[in-house]
Design an enzyme around this catalytic site. Structure first.
Site, PDB file in Angstrom:
ATOM      1  N   SER A   1      40.441  37.448  51.737  1.00 16.43           N
ATOM      2  CA  SER A   1      40.003  37.907  53.058  1.00 16.43           C
ATOM      3  C   SER A   1      38.832  38.857  52.865  1.00 16.43           C
ATOM      4  O   SER A   1      38.746  39.525  51.822  1.00 16.43           O
ATOM      5  CB  SER A   1      41.155  38.650  53.748  1.00 16.43           C
ATOM      6  OG  SER A   1      40.664  39.371  54.865  1.00 16.43           O
TER       7      SER A   1
ATOM      8  N   TYR B   1      47.928  44.673  52.720  1.00 18.63           N
ATOM      9  CA  TYR B   1      47.235  43.387  52.851  1.00 18.63           C
ATOM     10  C   TYR B   1      45.925  43.392  52.045  1.00 18.63           C
ATOM     11  O   TYR B   1      45.640  42.453  51.291  1.00 18.63           O
ATOM     12  CB  TYR B   1      46.960  43.133  54.333  1.00 18.63           C
ATOM     13  CG  TYR B   1      46.310  41.814  54.653  1.00 18.63           C
ATOM     14  CD1 TYR B   1      47.057  40.629  54.649  1.00 18.63           C
ATOM     15  CD2 TYR B   1      44.959  41.735  54.980  1.00 18.63           C
ATOM     16  CE1 TYR B   1      46.456  39.422  54.957  1.00 18.63           C
ATOM     17  CE2 TYR B   1      44.363  40.527  55.292  1.00 18.63           C
ATOM     18  CZ  TYR B   1      45.118  39.369  55.283  1.00 18.63           C
ATOM     19  OH  TYR B   1      44.525  38.170  55.581  1.00 18.63           O
ATOM     20  N   ALA B   2      45.141  44.461  52.196  1.00 18.41           N
ATOM     21  CA  ALA B   2      43.854  44.541  51.471  1.00 18.41           C
ATOM     22  C   ALA B   2      44.087  44.547  49.962  1.00 18.41           C
ATOM     23  O   ALA B   2      43.343  43.898  49.207  1.00 18.41           O
ATOM     24  CB  ALA B   2      43.091  45.788  51.904  1.00 18.41           C
ATOM     25  N   ALA B   3      45.135  45.263  49.517  1.00 16.06           N
ATOM     26  CA  ALA B   3      45.445  45.287  48.075  1.00 16.06           C
ATOM     27  C   ALA B   3      45.830  43.894  47.591  1.00 16.06           C
ATOM     28  O   ALA B   3      45.393  43.445  46.518  1.00 16.06           O
ATOM     29  CB  ALA B   3      46.568  46.289  47.797  1.00 16.06           C
ATOM     30  N   SER B   4      46.618  43.184  48.399  1.00 16.91           N
ATOM     31  CA  SER B   4      47.028  41.826  47.984  1.00 16.91           C
ATOM     32  C   SER B   4      45.811  40.913  47.884  1.00 16.91           C
ATOM     33  O   SER B   4      45.690  40.112  46.948  1.00 16.91           O
ATOM     34  CB  SER B   4      48.066  41.242  48.959  1.00 16.91           C
ATOM     35  OG  SER B   4      47.476  40.896  50.205  1.00 16.91           O
ATOM     36  N   LYS B   5      44.884  41.050  48.834  1.00 22.75           N
ATOM     37  CA  LYS B   5      43.729  40.147  48.858  1.00 22.75           C
ATOM     38  C   LYS B   5      42.701  40.516  47.782  1.00 22.75           C
ATOM     39  O   LYS B   5      42.017  39.642  47.237  1.00 22.75           O
ATOM     40  CB  LYS B   5      43.099  40.139  50.255  1.00 22.75           C
ATOM     41  CG  LYS B   5      44.017  39.555  51.333  1.00 22.75           C
ATOM     42  CD  LYS B   5      44.418  38.118  51.009  1.00 22.75           C
ATOM     43  CE  LYS B   5      45.176  37.434  52.114  1.00 22.75           C
ATOM     44  NZ  LYS B   5      45.577  36.058  51.768  1.00 22.75           N
TER      45      LYS B   5
END
Ligand code: NAP
Length: 245
Positions: free
Chosen positions: A140, A153-157
């Site tokens: 993302s 979410y940002a860490a996962s992406k």
């Protein structure tokens, strides 16, 4: 060309994944897709397209390591090979850091990042044997820019991007390519969760002045899946209407 390619898409029951399934079937690919809970939606999709090409739905939790191993085994039994994998399944559990709990962190990391490890780990041996493969991971723009309220979410992406580049380096010599697609703001159930005002503000900030459609992402996937991109690996392709430059 993606005609006749054997393609696995995770999270194909709704949203971007569904758009990819539809586009790939229309272009003549042989498609298996997964879902977590949306059995009815998955069955509807299979019913709609089964006259147009080979399409099979699998209930499989992408965050589950052994379920992912079994999925790839079953896919190869059903399709004879696995040439393209699109790791698309993903969720959000947004909250500001002060309010984010451990469960919100773990479920997002496991569904969005560990899933990519699980499926990639299971598919690379058959791809190595076949001396070909294209793995496409859905990240993302938020994985590049960060976003308040989406630390999990940002860490996962961001993790997906590091993973993608590493796999490209490890497996390039085996003719296995690994790239990521970073969508911007795409109209799906995931973004419908945002209030209308936020959606309007986001869309207004996009240079191309519209939210993206699942088909916009599907077309980029088709390029990275096809031999037209045979000299491209380890890249992150932003499909975001110019949102993040
Ligand atoms: P969506 O509409 O919420 O659909 C998510 C899909 O993932 C569904 O098919 C869902 O299956 C599946 N899924 C969720 N958890 C799963 C699990 N544990 N195992 C297997 N499948 C699972 O989301 P979307 O907007 O299409 O997003 C798709 C991908 O694009 C995600 O990785 C997302 O992070 C990324 N992305 C989206 C946007 C956007 O603006 N929409 C922007 C950037 C990146 P069920 O139907 O069974 O629940």
């Amino acid at each position: 060309m993606i005609q006749n390619k054997t393609v696995l898409i995770t999270g194909g029951s709704r949203g971007i994944g569904k758009g990819i399934v539809e586009y790939f079937i229309q272009k003549g690919a042989q498609v298996g897709f997964t879902y977590a809970g949306s059995k009815d939606l998955a069955e509807q999709l299979v019913a709609e397209y089964s006259g147009k090409g080979k399409i099979i739905a699998y209930q499989s939790d992408a965050s589950d390591f052994s379920a992912s191993e079994q999925l790839i085994e079953k896919f190869i039994q059903d399709f004879g090979s696995i040439q393209v994998v699109i790791n698309n399944a993903g969720i959000t559990k947004d909250n500001l850091m002060l309010r984010m709990n451990e469960t919100d962190w773990d479920s997002v990391i496991n569904t969005n990042l560990k899933s990519v490890f699980n499926i990639t780990k299971a598919c690379i041996k058959p791809m190595m044997k076949a001396k070909q493969g294209s793995i496409i991971n859905m990240t993302s723009v938020v994985g590049i820019s960060g976003n308040a309220g989406q630390a999990n979410y940002a860490a996962s992406k961001a993790g997906v991007i590091g993973f993608t580049k590493s796999i490209a380096l490890e497996l390039g010599s085996r003719n296995i390519r690994c790239n990521a697609i970073a969508p911007g703001f795409i109209a799906t159930e995931m973004t419908e969760k945002l209030d209308e005002k936020t959606r309007e503000v986001w869309a207004e900030q996009i240079p191309l002045k519209r939210a993206g459609k699942p088909e916009d992402i599907a077309k980029a996937c088709a390029f990275l899946a096809s031999d037209d991109s045979s000299y491209i690996t380890g890249q992150v392709l932003q499909v975001d209407g110019g949102m993040l430059t």
